[in-house]
Design a protein around this motif. Structure first.
Motif, short mmCIF file in Angstrom:
data_model
loop_
_atom_site.label_atom_id
_atom_site.label_comp_id
_atom_site.label_asym_id
_atom_site.label_seq_id
_atom_site.Cartn_x
_atom_site.Cartn_y
_atom_site.Cartn_z
N THR A 115 0.81 -1.23 0.00
CA THR A 115 0.00 0.00 0.00
C THR A 115 0.84 1.27 0.00
O THR A 115 0.31 2.36 0.16
CB THR A 115 -0.94 -0.01 1.22
OG1 THR A 115 -0.17 -0.40 2.37
CG2 THR A 115 -2.09 -0.96 1.04
N ILE A 116 2.15 1.14 -0.20
CA ILE A 116 2.98 2.35 -0.26
C ILE A 116 2.62 3.15 -1.52
O ILE A 116 2.44 4.36 -1.47
CB ILE A 116 4.48 1.99 -0.26
CG1 ILE A 116 4.87 1.43 1.11
CG2 ILE A 116 5.33 3.23 -0.60
CD1 ILE A 116 6.28 0.91 1.19
N SER A 117 2.44 2.46 -2.64
CA SER A 117 2.13 3.19 -3.87
C SER A 117 0.67 3.05 -4.28
O SER A 117 0.14 3.92 -4.96
CB SER A 117 3.02 2.68 -5.02
OG SER A 117 2.89 1.28 -5.12
N THR A 118 0.01 1.99 -3.84
CA THR A 118 -1.38 1.76 -4.26
C THR A 118 -2.27 1.67 -3.02
O THR A 118 -1.97 0.89 -2.12
CB THR A 118 -1.48 0.42 -5.03
OG1 THR A 118 -0.52 0.43 -6.08
CG2 THR A 118 -2.86 0.22 -5.62
N PRO A 119 -3.33 2.46 -2.96
CA PRO A 119 -4.22 2.33 -1.79
C PRO A 119 -4.87 0.95 -1.77
O PRO A 119 -5.15 0.38 -2.83
CB PRO A 119 -5.25 3.43 -2.00
CG PRO A 119 -5.12 3.88 -3.40
CD PRO A 119 -3.78 3.47 -3.91
N LYS A 120 -5.09 0.43 -0.57
CA LYS A 120 -5.59 -0.95 -0.42
C LYS A 120 -6.78 -1.28 -1.32
O LYS A 120 -6.76 -2.31 -1.99
CB LYS A 120 -5.95 -1.19 1.06
CG LYS A 120 -6.60 -2.51 1.37
CD LYS A 120 -6.65 -2.80 2.87
CE LYS A 120 -7.38 -1.77 3.70
NZ LYS A 120 -7.52 -2.18 5.11
N PRO A 121 -7.81 -0.41 -1.41
CA PRO A 121 -8.97 -0.79 -2.23
C PRO A 121 -8.66 -0.89 -3.72
O PRO A 121 -9.45 -1.44 -4.48
CB PRO A 121 -9.98 0.33 -1.96
CG PRO A 121 -9.54 0.94 -0.67
CD PRO A 121 -8.05 0.84 -0.67
N MET A 122 -7.50 -0.33 -4.15
CA MET A 122 -7.15 -0.41 -5.57
C MET A 122 -6.19 -1.56 -5.87
O MET A 122 -5.79 -1.75 -7.02
CB MET A 122 -6.55 0.92 -6.04
CG MET A 122 -7.58 2.04 -6.15
SD MET A 122 -9.00 1.63 -7.18
CE MET A 122 -8.29 1.87 -8.79
N LEU A 123 -5.79 -2.31 -4.86
CA LEU A 123 -4.95 -3.49 -5.11
C LEU A 123 -5.81 -4.54 -5.81
O LEU A 123 -6.96 -4.77 -5.41
CB LEU A 123 -4.41 -4.05 -3.80
CG LEU A 123 -3.34 -3.21 -3.11
CD1 LEU A 123 -3.06 -3.78 -1.71
CD2 LEU A 123 -2.06 -3.17 -3.93
N PRO A 124 -5.26 -5.20 -6.82
CA PRO A 124 -6.09 -6.16 -7.55
C PRO A 124 -6.24 -7.49 -6.82
O PRO A 124 -5.26 -8.09 -6.41
CB PRO A 124 -5.33 -6.35 -8.87
CG PRO A 124 -3.93 -5.98 -8.58
CD PRO A 124 -3.93 -5.03 -7.42
N VAL A 125 -7.48 -7.94 -6.66
CA VAL A 125 -7.75 -9.31 -6.23
C VAL A 125 -8.42 -9.99 -7.42
O VAL A 125 -9.36 -9.45 -8.00
CB VAL A 125 -8.65 -9.41 -4.97
CG1 VAL A 125 -7.86 -9.08 -3.71
CG2 VAL A 125 -9.86 -8.52 -5.06
N ALA A 126 -7.86 -11.14 -7.81
CA ALA A 126 -8.32 -11.83 -9.02
C ALA A 126 -8.35 -10.85 -10.20
O ALA A 126 -9.28 -10.83 -11.00
CB ALA A 126 -9.69 -12.46 -8.79
N GLY A 127 -7.32 -10.00 -10.27
CA GLY A 127 -7.13 -9.14 -11.44
C GLY A 127 -7.90 -7.84 -11.45
O GLY A 127 -7.67 -6.99 -12.31
#
Ligand code: GTP
Length: 358
Positions: free
Chosen positions: A19-31
């Motif tokens: 989450t340093i560069s990407t906020p948690k909700p924008m991290l991809p789960v299943a793409g």
């Protein structure tokens, strides 16, 4: 038309370094970003307008999601200069709602995967005339969550945040991070300062004698706050355990431009991100391989997240670990349960193990 507020402004400290560069909700789960999974489910339940309450790395959301048209909803952004906490964020986001004072507003934590029936939550809320309806789920160990005991009629009796002693564990029902508010109740939350909805707003509603309902629902539910739950949630989506309309259950999801060698074994719900290379006889299980990373021959990656453009050397072992973007794990090196490698860090090769495995 129903409107929804998505709370997506948290720092996601438990998921660092991802989450340093990407906020948690924008991290991809299943793409797909967690937020996109949520928006699609909300849209299918009749939500046509979504207000994203952003703070940490707010620009990432607008860059990727735009006005929402591609997802079939209208997206508005409420950006906090300083994080306002969950309650403050809901109040701030409400400025962008268009509905009336008596209308229902769905509010979702931005890091939860759930199969709960949103439509019936909203319908039940409206019918009951409640001030607030909460989705509650049951968990084996509720100590890390907010406990919400209810009476036989579903009326919430109390809110107990993160119980410390056995006496405080009065129920296994926890706040699942999905609410339906009557709009006027949101408008009463104080402005201009951080407010916690769990610690301040909810107990205050009970004190005022307003009707607060808890709906216990045992549909799929997972809070993706830790790396271990994050990989599990992603694998559950791929394998069809977590709800994802139109997705066919599979053992692995290989996204566009990825190359997986014929001799490699990739399964247990692994997502192979765009442009990823899995070489030789590498084994990858239950993991998330982010865009452009490379898994060399003989490497073993299990229940782990491998960051963008990271490289896992030949014969290396990575189990239950997080490898940051652009990091390099040298050939034969081993990372075990709980290890986190920061972006760009290079761990050396350990030639002894490599030569025996090669
Ligand atoms: P951790 O730092 O790992 O605890 O994660 P987090 O920052 O996401 O906190 P938490 O999981 O408790 O937050 C629950 C939800 O509320 C998440 O979807 C957060 O994005 C969101 N959230 C938390 N604090 C704020 C805030 O100050 N503003 C906004 N807009 N959202 C918030």
């Amino acid at each position: 038309m129903t409107e929804a507020i998505l709370l997506v402004g948290g720092q996601g400290t438990r998921l660092r370094p991802l989450t340093i560069s990407t906020p948690k909700p924008m991290l991809p789960v299943a793409g797909l970003p967690v937020t996109v999974h949520q928006i699609l489910r909300a849209r299918d339940a009749g939500v046509s307008r979504v207000v994203l309450g952003t703070s940490y790395r707010a620009e990432v959301f607008a860059d990727r999601l735009g006005d929402g048209r591609a997802l079939g909803v209208e997206i508005a952004y409420a950006v906090e200069d300083e994080p306002l906490g969950t309650g403050g964020a809901i109040r701030h986001a409400a400025e962008k709602l268009t509905c009336g004072a008596d209308d229902p507003v769905m509010v979702l934590n931005g890091d939860v995967l759930t199969g709960v029936d949103y439509r019936s939550l909203v319908g039940g809320h409206v019918e009951s005339g409640a001030a607030l309806t909460l989705h509650l789920t049951r968990v084996a160990d509720p100590t890390a969550y907010g406990l919400v005991p209810t009476g036989g009629d579903g009326r919430v009796l109390a809110f107990r945040e993160k119980p410390q002693t056995p006496e405080e564990i009065v129920t296994d029902q926890i706040n699942a991070g999905c609410y339906v508010f009557t709009r006027s109740v949101i408008d009463e939350i104080p402005t201009g300062r951080p407010v916690s909805v769990e610690r301040e707003t909810f107990p205050d509603l009970l004190e005022r004698g307003l009707l607060v309902r808890g709906v216990v629902d045992d549909a799929y539910w997972l809070d993706l706050g830790t790396p271990w739950d994050f990989v599990r949630g992603s694998a559950d989506l791929v394998r069809g355990i977590a709800p994802w309309d139109g997705h066919e259950a599979a053992d692995a999801l290989v996204l566009e431009g990825a190359q997986v060698s014929d001799r490699a074994v990739v399964g247990e719900g692994t997502t192979v991100g765009p442009g990823v290379q899995v070489r030789g006889d590498a084994l990858v299980e239950g993991s998330v391989l982010l865009e452009g990373c490379v898994i060399e021959a003989g490497a073993r990656v299990v229940d782990s997240v491998i960051g963008q453009r990271a490289r896992i050397g030949a014969g290396a072992t990575v189990v239950g670990s997080v490898v940051g973007d652009d990091a390099v794990i040298g050939a034969g090196n081993e990372l075990r349960h709980g290890a986190r490698v920061w972006p760009g860090v290079e761990l050396p090769a350990t030639a002894v193990r490599f030569s025996s495995d090669a």
